[in-house]
Write a protein that holds these residues in place. Structure first.
Motif, PDB file in Angstrom:
ATOM      1  N   ASP A   4       1.675   2.195  17.219  1.00  0.00           N
ATOM      2  CA  ASP A   4       2.823   1.897  16.357  1.00  0.00           C
ATOM      3  C   ASP A   4       2.650   0.567  15.618  1.00  0.00           C
ATOM      4  OD1 ASP A   4       4.084   4.290  17.010  1.00  0.00           O
ATOM      5  OD2 ASP A   4       5.199   3.395  18.666  1.00  0.00           O
ATOM      6  N   GLU A   5       2.113  -0.454  16.305  1.00  0.00           N
ATOM      7  CA  GLU A   5       1.871  -1.746  15.650  1.00  0.00           C
ATOM      8  C   GLU A   5       0.771  -1.628  14.601  1.00  0.00           C
ATOM      9  OE1 GLU A   5       1.142  -4.780  18.573  1.00  0.00           O
ATOM     10  OE2 GLU A   5       3.042  -4.412  19.583  1.00  0.00           O
ATOM     11  N   ALA A   6      -0.289  -0.896  14.937  1.00  0.00           N
ATOM     12  CA  ALA A   6      -1.404  -0.755  14.002  1.00  0.00           C
ATOM     13  C   ALA A   6      -0.992   0.010  12.747  1.00  0.00           C
ATOM     14  CB  ALA A   6      -2.579  -0.059  14.686  1.00  0.00           C
ATOM     15  N   VAL A   7      -0.187   1.061  12.889  1.00  0.00           N
ATOM     16  CA  VAL A   7       0.217   1.815  11.700  1.00  0.00           C
ATOM     17  C   VAL A   7       1.102   0.952  10.806  1.00  0.00           C
ATOM     18  CG1 VAL A   7       2.294   3.016  12.577  1.00  0.00           C
ATOM     19  CG2 VAL A   7       0.869   4.092  10.821  1.00  0.00           C
ATOM     20  N   GLN A   8       1.945   0.112  11.402  1.00  0.00           N
ATOM     21  CA  GLN A   8       2.781  -0.780  10.586  1.00  0.00           C
ATOM     22  C   GLN A   8       1.916  -1.800   9.845  1.00  0.00           C
ATOM     23  OE1 GLN A   8       5.935  -0.209   9.783  1.00  0.00           O
ATOM     24  NE2 GLN A   8       5.720   1.612  11.064  1.00  0.00           N
ATOM     25  N   ALA A   9       0.883  -2.307  10.515  1.00  0.00           N
ATOM     26  CA  ALA A   9      -0.038  -3.245   9.854  1.00  0.00           C
ATOM     27  C   ALA A   9      -0.772  -2.539   8.717  1.00  0.00           C
ATOM     28  CB  ALA A   9      -1.027  -3.814  10.869  1.00  0.00           C
ATOM     29  N   HIS A  10      -1.152  -1.280   8.935  1.00  0.00           N
ATOM     30  CA  HIS A  10      -1.842  -0.523   7.884  1.00  0.00           C
ATOM     31  C   HIS A  10      -0.924  -0.312   6.680  1.00  0.00           C
ATOM     32  CE1 HIS A  10      -4.957   2.019   6.252  1.00  0.00           C
ATOM     33  NE2 HIS A  10      -4.031   2.886   5.920  1.00  0.00           N
ATOM     34  N   ILE A  11       0.314   0.045   6.944  1.00  0.00           N
ATOM     35  CA  ILE A  11       1.290   0.248   5.866  1.00  0.00           C
ATOM     36  C   ILE A  11       1.473  -1.052   5.081  1.00  0.00           C
ATOM     37  CG2 ILE A  11       3.743   0.664   5.390  1.00  0.00           C
ATOM     38  CD1 ILE A  11       3.612   2.723   7.783  1.00  0.00           C
ATOM     39  N   ALA A  12       1.490  -2.184   5.806  1.00  0.00           N
ATOM     40  CA  ALA A  12       1.671  -3.493   5.172  1.00  0.00           C
ATOM     41  C   ALA A  12       0.404  -3.992   4.475  1.00  0.00           C
ATOM     42  CB  ALA A  12       2.113  -4.512   6.221  1.00  0.00           C
ATOM     43  N   GLY A  13      -0.719  -3.285   4.707  1.00  0.00           N
ATOM     44  CA  GLY A  13      -1.974  -3.697   4.092  1.00  0.00           C
ATOM     45  C   GLY A  13      -2.677  -4.825   4.827  1.00  0.00           C
ATOM     46  N   MET A  69       0.858  -1.187   0.000  1.00  0.00           N
ATOM     47  CA  MET A  69       0.000   0.000   0.000  1.00  0.00           C
ATOM     48  C   MET A  69       0.893   1.235   0.000  1.00  0.00           C
ATOM     49  SD  MET A  69      -2.817   1.079   2.852  1.00  0.00           S
ATOM     50  CE  MET A  69      -4.102   0.182   2.031  1.00  0.00           C
ATOM     51  N   GLU A  70       1.316   1.641  -1.150  1.00  0.00           N
ATOM     52  CA  GLU A  70       2.193   2.801  -1.269  1.00  0.00           C
ATOM     53  C   GLU A  70       1.377   4.048  -1.613  1.00  0.00           C
ATOM     54  OE1 GLU A  70       5.703   3.243  -1.096  1.00  0.00           O
ATOM     55  OE2 GLU A  70       5.704   1.309  -0.109  1.00  0.00           O
ATOM     56  N   GLU A  71       0.932   4.750  -0.617  1.00  0.00           N
ATOM     57  CA  GLU A  71       0.204   5.996  -0.836  1.00  0.00           C
ATOM     58  C   GLU A  71       1.094   7.142  -0.381  1.00  0.00           C
ATOM     59  OE1 GLU A  71      -3.865   6.218   0.470  1.00  0.00           O
ATOM     60  OE2 GLU A  71      -3.926   4.054   0.668  1.00  0.00           O
ATOM     61  N   GLN A  72       1.023   8.239  -1.094  1.00  0.00           N
ATOM     62  CA  GLN A  72       1.804   9.400  -0.720  1.00  0.00           C
ATOM     63  C   GLN A  72       1.025  10.277   0.249  1.00  0.00           C
ATOM     64  OE1 GLN A  72       5.030  10.082  -1.475  1.00  0.00           O
ATOM     65  NE2 GLN A  72       5.068   8.069  -2.417  1.00  0.00           N
ATOM     66  N   ASP A  73       1.691  10.750   1.270  1.00  0.00           N
ATOM     67  CA  ASP A  73       1.136  11.748   2.175  1.00  0.00           C
ATOM     68  C   ASP A  73      -0.221  11.342   2.745  1.00  0.00           C
ATOM     69  OD1 ASP A  73       1.523  14.038   3.591  1.00  0.00           O
ATOM     70  OD2 ASP A  73       0.801  15.386   2.037  1.00  0.00           O
ATOM     71  N   MET A  74      -0.289  10.133   3.295  1.00  0.00           N
ATOM     72  CA  MET A  74      -1.509   9.618   3.903  1.00  0.00           C
ATOM     73  C   MET A  74      -1.504   9.976   5.383  1.00  0.00           C
ATOM     74  SD  MET A  74      -2.509   5.571   4.254  1.00  0.00           S
ATOM     75  CE  MET A  74      -0.794   5.147   4.446  1.00  0.00           C
ATOM     76  N   LYS A  75      -2.654  10.452   5.869  1.00  0.00           N
ATOM     77  CA  LYS A  75      -2.772  10.754   7.295  1.00  0.00           C
ATOM     78  C   LYS A  75      -3.764   9.785   7.921  1.00  0.00           C
ATOM     79  CE  LYS A  75      -1.327  15.510   7.418  1.00  0.00           C
ATOM     80  NZ  LYS A  75      -1.564  16.825   7.985  1.00  0.00           N
ATOM     81  N   ILE A  76      -3.358   9.232   9.061  1.00  0.00           N
ATOM     82  CA  ILE A  76      -4.182   8.276   9.796  1.00  0.00           C
ATOM     83  C   ILE A  76      -4.371   8.820  11.202  1.00  0.00           C
ATOM     84  CG2 ILE A  76      -4.442   5.889  10.560  1.00  0.00           C
ATOM     85  CD1 ILE A  76      -2.154   5.203   8.534  1.00  0.00           C
ATOM     86  N   ALA A  77      -5.632   8.925  11.637  1.00  0.00           N
ATOM     87  CA  ALA A  77      -5.937   9.369  13.000  1.00  0.00           C
ATOM     88  C   ALA A  77      -6.246   8.144  13.854  1.00  0.00           C
ATOM     89  CB  ALA A  77      -7.130  10.305  12.991  1.00  0.00           C
TER      90      ALA A  77
END
Length: 142
Positions: free
Chosen positions: A123-132, A1-9
């Protein structure tokens, strides 16, 4: 999931763990992800139950029970959810450990994809999101 400038709250009380209750959480932890890396992190105040305590509730939606299937869909709740979304209107995603159906739908209407997770660590959740691999556990909606 390569998105540019994605913001996650992420909804949080401490900036590290994901709150299990969207409405009660005190803050949003907003992470900016670019090319698979977290490049910025900021904490934003979040409106929540404590901010709305003095407002009139016509439907007594906090009492639960058999008539509460449409919790969070009345006009007053939708207005509160919309106001809660204002602080993160620049985010593509909102991650929480739990939320009501009304809040979930309100975030979608605001153009923010809600994700209900079983991760506790931001931190774990954002890494999972990045990994899809971050799953949306809609069975945690109430």
């Amino acid at each position: 999931m390569e998105e540019q400038d994605m913001k996650i709250a992420f909804v949080t009380d401490d900036g590290k763990t994901i709150s299990k209750h969207f409405g009660r959480a005190r803050f949003y932890e907003v992470l900016t992800v670019e090319s698979g890396q977290v490049v910025a992190r900021e904490q934003r105040e979040k409106l929540g139950h404590s901010h709305f305590a003095g407002e009139h509730h016509e439907h007594h939606e906090h009492h639960g029970g058999p008539h509460d299937e449409r919790h969070g869909f009345d006009a007053a709740s939708q207005d509160r959810h919309s106001r809660m979304a204002q602080a993160i209107k620049d985010c593509e995603y909102l991650v929480a450990g739990g939320m009501g159906y009304g809040a979930y739908e309100s975030m979608k209407q605001a153009g923010i994809k809600p994700i209900v997770t079983d991760f506790q660590s931001i931190d774990e959740a954002v890494q999972a999101h990045i990994a899809g691999t971050l799953k949306d556990h809609t069975e945690y909606l109430h």
